[in-house]
Write an enzyme that holds these catalytic residues in place. Structure first.
Site, PDB file in Angstrom:
ATOM      1  N   ASP A   1       0.824  -1.216   0.000  1.00 33.41           N
ATOM      2  CA  ASP A   1       0.000   0.000   0.000  1.00 33.41           C
ATOM      3  C   ASP A   1       0.855   1.261   0.000  1.00 33.41           C
ATOM      4  OD1 ASP A   1      -2.922  -0.262  -0.131  1.00 33.41           O
ATOM      5  OD2 ASP A   1      -2.626  -1.685   1.486  1.00 33.41           O
TER       6      ASP A   1
ATOM      7  N   GLU B   1      -5.479   4.124  -1.106  1.00 31.92           N
ATOM      8  CA  GLU B   1      -4.267   3.410  -0.658  1.00 31.92           C
ATOM      9  C   GLU B   1      -3.735   4.048   0.639  1.00 31.92           C
ATOM     10  OE1 GLU B   1      -4.201   0.872  -2.261  1.00 31.92           O
ATOM     11  OE2 GLU B   1      -4.066   1.084  -4.414  1.00 31.92           O
TER      12      GLU B   1
ATOM     13  N   HIS C   1      -5.682   2.794   3.483  1.00 27.95           N
ATOM     14  CA  HIS C   1      -5.245   1.435   3.827  1.00 27.95           C
ATOM     15  C   HIS C   1      -4.012   1.487   4.735  1.00 27.95           C
ATOM     16  CE1 HIS C   1      -7.260   0.125  -0.216  1.00 27.95           C
ATOM     17  NE2 HIS C   1      -8.108   0.616   0.666  1.00 27.95           N
TER      18      HIS C   1
ATOM     19  N   TYR D   1      -3.580   0.089   8.750  1.00 27.81           N
ATOM     20  CA  TYR D   1      -2.554  -0.782   9.347  1.00 27.81           C
ATOM     21  C   TYR D   1      -2.016  -0.152  10.630  1.00 27.81           C
ATOM     22  CZ  TYR D   1      -2.760  -2.792   4.653  1.00 27.81           C
ATOM     23  OH  TYR D   1      -3.195  -3.345   3.481  1.00 27.81           O
TER      24      TYR D   1
ATOM     25  N   GLU E   1      -2.318  -5.346  -7.495  1.00 29.96           N
ATOM     26  CA  GLU E   1      -3.686  -5.135  -7.017  1.00 29.96           C
ATOM     27  C   GLU E   1      -4.497  -6.436  -6.964  1.00 29.96           C
ATOM     28  OE1 GLU E   1      -4.962  -2.436  -5.860  1.00 29.96           O
ATOM     29  OE2 GLU E   1      -3.649  -0.845  -6.527  1.00 29.96           O
TER      30      GLU E   1
ATOM     31  N   GLU F   1      -9.585  -2.615  -3.333  1.00 38.01           N
ATOM     32  CA  GLU F   1      -8.597  -3.149  -4.279  1.00 38.01           C
ATOM     33  C   GLU F   1      -9.280  -3.730  -5.504  1.00 38.01           C
ATOM     34  OE1 GLU F   1      -5.971  -2.006  -3.606  1.00 38.01           O
ATOM     35  OE2 GLU F   1      -5.456  -2.154  -1.502  1.00 38.01           O
TER      36      GLU F   1
ATOM     37  N   HIS G   1      -9.739  -1.166  -7.910  1.00 44.18           N
ATOM     38  CA  HIS G   1      -8.463  -0.806  -8.555  1.00 44.18           C
ATOM     39  C   HIS G   1      -8.106  -1.822  -9.646  1.00 44.18           C
ATOM     40  CE1 HIS G   1      -7.456   1.126  -4.379  1.00 44.18           C
ATOM     41  NE2 HIS G   1      -8.498   1.667  -4.974  1.00 44.18           N
TER      42      HIS G   1
HETATM   43 FE   LIG Z   1      -4.547  -0.576  -0.998  1.00 44.14          FE
HETATM   44 FE   LIG Z   2      -5.024  -0.682  -4.615  1.00 48.03          FE
END
Ligand SMILES: [Fe+2]
Ligand SMILES: [Fe+2]
Length: 241
Positions: A87, A117, A120, A124, A184, A218, A221
């Protein structure tokens, strides 16, 4: 291939002249006139997917993590590190692709992708802060460098991205598009599956819920970079490395 001009008053924004790459765009976001209709539909889907990581409760995951077997915990940490790398590199590299895209409706999608992204990456951070003990938090961010398998896997994609930055040829651009598609799809799903497996055993269910939300993004994407892009770019725009 040349990077598109940012300020281009001589550009031709008519639909017939519009191309995904190698066009002559003014870069104006005139979204009332769109050549690539699939982009409109995808825009709605991507925007409707908006989510906030902190809305997922990870309290139970903290307890579950302590009761994972050693191999499960190693896999959890390692795959998390793998996803963090992917990411991060996506957030950084999508603008490099966008620099060569001359259809504003597609640039718009790439901007949303970059934003997603980044969410994302923040998710985390939320997972690590909520679940992992303090002393091992930083180790997760470095694991991809120290683990031989992770390093080799990440290097494969990252090198393709770096090659295009170093030498912006048609061939390297084509490789970046394909590498992006692989990342992806194949790469991400490879990581996601482990969390779904844990959740099927009633372990780390909150983490799996977050992964499902990432997975949903994703997927959009993958759609962005799949056949429409490839076909239209190669056939319509005469792009043939
Ligand atoms: Fe991502
Ligand atoms: Fe992505």
């Amino acid at each position: 291939m040349d990077r598109k001009k940012l300020f281009n008053p001589e550009g031709d924004d008519t639909l017939n002249a519009r191309k995904i790459i190698k066009g002559n765009s003014t870069n104006l976001f005139n979204l009332n006139n769109v050549r690539y209709q699939w982009a409109n539909q995808l825009y709605r889907t991507m925007m409707a997917n908006f989510w906030i990581p902190e809305k997922v409760d990870l309290t139970q995951d903290k307890n579950d993590y302590e009761n994972l077997t050693v191999p499960e915990r190693e896999a959890y940490d390692g795959i998390l590190s793998f996803l963090i790398f992917l990411d991060s590199i996506q957030t950084n590299n999508i603008p490099n692709i966008s620099d060569h895209v001359t259809a504003p409706e597609v640039n718009l999608l790439l901007a949303i992708q970059t934003f997603q992204e980044a969410i994302h990456s923040q998710s985390y951070q939320y997972i690590i802060e909520s679940i992992l003990p303090k002393q091992s938090r930083d180790l997760i961010y470095d694991k991809w460098r120290d683990d031989k398998v992770l390093f080799e896997r990440n290097s494969f994609i990252a090198k393709i991205y770096q090659d295009f930055i170093d030498e912006q040829s048609d061939e390297n651009f084509a490789k970046v598009i394909i590498a992006n598609y692989l990342l992806e799809s194949l790469y991400f799903y490879n990581g996601f599956n482990f969390f779904y497996l844990l959740a099927s055993r009633n372990k780390m269910v909150g983490t799996s819920d977050i992964i499902r939300l990432i997975n949903r993004d994703e997927l959009s994407h993958v759609v962005l970079f799949r056949s429409e892009w490839a076909e239209k770019t190669i056939k319509t725009d005469g792009f043939c490395p």
